[in-house]
Design a protein around this motif. Structure first.
Motif, short mmCIF file in Angstrom:
data_model
loop_
_atom_site.label_atom_id
_atom_site.label_comp_id
_atom_site.label_asym_id
_atom_site.label_seq_id
_atom_site.Cartn_x
_atom_site.Cartn_y
_atom_site.Cartn_z
N ARG A 64 35.44 46.21 43.43
CA ARG A 64 34.86 44.87 43.61
C ARG A 64 35.79 43.80 43.04
NH1 ARG A 64 29.11 44.65 40.89
NH2 ARG A 64 30.46 45.14 39.12
N ALA A 65 36.29 44.02 41.82
CA ALA A 65 37.18 43.03 41.21
C ALA A 65 38.54 42.98 41.92
CB ALA A 65 37.37 43.35 39.72
N GLN A 66 39.01 44.12 42.42
CA GLN A 66 40.28 44.10 43.16
C GLN A 66 40.13 43.29 44.45
OE1 GLN A 66 42.10 48.10 43.50
NE2 GLN A 66 40.87 48.66 41.73
N ALA A 67 39.00 43.45 45.13
CA ALA A 67 38.77 42.67 46.35
C ALA A 67 38.72 41.18 46.02
CB ALA A 67 37.48 43.12 47.02
N HIS A 68 38.08 40.85 44.89
CA HIS A 68 38.03 39.45 44.46
C HIS A 68 39.44 38.91 44.20
CE1 HIS A 68 37.74 36.07 41.72
NE2 HIS A 68 38.42 36.79 40.85
N ALA A 69 40.27 39.66 43.46
CA ALA A 69 41.61 39.19 43.12
C ALA A 69 42.42 38.93 44.39
CB ALA A 69 42.32 40.22 42.22
N GLU A 70 42.29 39.84 45.35
CA GLU A 70 43.06 39.67 46.59
C GLU A 70 42.55 38.49 47.40
OE1 GLU A 70 43.34 43.61 48.39
OE2 GLU A 70 44.15 44.38 46.50
N ARG A 71 41.23 38.25 47.37
CA ARG A 71 40.69 37.07 48.10
C ARG A 71 41.25 35.77 47.56
NH1 ARG A 71 35.64 39.65 47.94
NH2 ARG A 71 35.04 38.36 46.18
N VAL A 72 41.51 35.72 46.24
CA VAL A 72 41.99 34.46 45.65
C VAL A 72 43.50 34.43 45.53
CG1 VAL A 72 39.81 33.96 44.51
CG2 VAL A 72 41.59 35.21 43.24
N GLY A 73 44.19 35.32 46.26
CA GLY A 73 45.63 35.16 46.42
C GLY A 73 46.50 36.08 45.61
N PHE A 74 45.93 36.85 44.68
CA PHE A 74 46.78 37.73 43.87
C PHE A 74 47.39 38.82 44.74
CE2 PHE A 74 44.60 35.70 40.41
CZ PHE A 74 45.56 35.69 39.42
N VAL A 75 48.65 39.14 44.43
CA VAL A 75 49.39 40.18 45.16
C VAL A 75 49.40 41.44 44.30
CG1 VAL A 75 51.63 40.82 46.11
CG2 VAL A 75 50.81 38.45 46.31
N ARG A 76 49.02 42.54 44.92
CA ARG A 76 49.03 43.83 44.22
C ARG A 76 50.48 44.25 44.01
NH1 ARG A 76 45.27 48.92 44.76
NH2 ARG A 76 46.82 50.54 44.48
N GLU A 77 50.87 44.44 42.75
CA GLU A 77 52.28 44.69 42.45
C GLU A 77 52.57 46.11 41.99
OE1 GLU A 77 53.74 40.22 41.26
OE2 GLU A 77 52.95 41.47 39.65
N GLY A 78 51.54 46.82 41.64
CA GLY A 78 51.80 48.18 41.18
C GLY A 78 50.61 48.80 40.49
N VAL A 79 50.81 50.03 40.06
CA VAL A 79 49.73 50.77 39.41
C VAL A 79 50.28 51.43 38.15
CG1 VAL A 79 48.09 52.68 39.64
CG2 VAL A 79 48.62 51.26 41.63
N ARG A 80 49.59 51.23 37.03
CA ARG A 80 49.87 52.05 35.84
C ARG A 80 49.00 53.29 35.97
NH1 ARG A 80 49.76 47.02 32.20
NH2 ARG A 80 51.93 46.78 31.60
N ARG A 81 49.60 54.42 36.32
CA ARG A 81 48.83 55.61 36.63
C ARG A 81 48.20 56.22 35.39
NH1 ARG A 81 51.90 59.61 37.97
NH2 ARG A 81 53.54 58.62 36.76
N LYS A 82 46.91 56.53 35.49
CA LYS A 82 46.17 57.22 34.42
C LYS A 82 46.54 56.64 33.05
CE LYS A 82 45.71 61.56 37.00
NZ LYS A 82 44.37 61.25 37.49
N ALA A 83 46.46 55.33 32.95
CA ALA A 83 46.95 54.66 31.75
C ALA A 83 45.89 54.55 30.65
CB ALA A 83 47.43 53.25 32.12
#
Ligand SMILES: CC(C)(COP(=O)(O)OP(=O)(O)OC[C@H]1O[C@@H](n2cnc3c(N)ncnc32)[C@H](O)[C@@H]1OP(=O)(O)O)[C@@H](O)C(=O)NCCC(=O)NCCS
Length: 171
Positions: A128-147
């Motif tokens: 839900r929060a990821q969808a929100h971030a993308e709606r307001v323009g944030f670009v997904r830049e990477g993943v810290r795996r199992k952090a």
């Protein structure tokens, strides 16, 4: 419906404690995020004392407290702010209040405080929060795996960034 944001005040502490400890908010916030009254009061004092480096903002809907968001300057030279601690009270969900509030905070941070880059991190399970971030323009830049150890397992942290050029085309 009118959404606005303002700096948190000392009389917001009770609302903020209730919000960040709510069962539909707390599991989604960073485990290390302060959630007790004394720590939140200290954050509000810092937000007032160092407004260019740190901010706790209350989201209001038609003048009523509805949520919270915050930023912290993490790199002065390159003008980077980390965002975090976003939450909308379940009473106000379903109307995309966070989208409007996030856009207002972006404008304040880019235009008034002259940041060049905003960044944030969201748990991998928080779609839900990821969808929100993308709606307001944030670009997904990477993943810290199992952090992070959260809810009895290792979970990913998904990294998002937004730079001034993304909104204005200038530097
Ligand atoms: C993330 C949050 C701030 C968004 O609040 P909001 O602006 O009120 O968002 P809404 O309730 O209007 O929901 C926005 C959209 O997400 C959708 N959504 C709900 N659950 C979802 C899910 N699991 N996955 C994807 N989308 C989802 C909603 O259906 C809605 O879309 P629609 O308008 O097309 O129906 C709020 O959900 C919240 O406080 N969550 C708990 C704390 C949190 O996760 N903070 C972020 C930490 S990084």
């Amino acid at each position: 419906m009118r959404v606005s944001i303002r700096r948190a005040r000392s009389d917001d502490v009770d609302f903020l404690v209730e919000l960040v400890t709510h069962e539909d908010v707390e599991p989604f916030l960073a485990a290390v995020r302060p959630k007790d009254a004394a720590s939140i009061a200290a954050e509000i004092e810092r937000s007032e004392a160092e407004p260019e480096a740190f901010g706790v903002f209350v989201i209001e809907v038609d003048g009523e407290r509805a949520g919270v968001m915050r930023f912290e300057r993490t790199n002065r030279r390159s003008r980077i702010a980390d965002l975090g601690g976003l939450a909308v009270h379940p009473r106000f969900r379903g109307r995309r209040v966070a989208d409007e509030a996030a856009r207002q905070l972006q404008r304040h941070l880019f235009d008034d405080l002259c940041f060049h880059r905003l960044q944030l991190e969201i748990y991998g399970f928080n779609e839900r929060a990821q969808a929100h971030a993308e709606r307001v323009g944030f670009v997904r830049e990477g993943v810290r795996r199992k952090a992070y150890w959260r809810h009895g397992q290792w979970v990913d942290g998904v990294l998002y960034g937004l730079v001034a050029e993304d909104l204005s085309g200038s530097s």
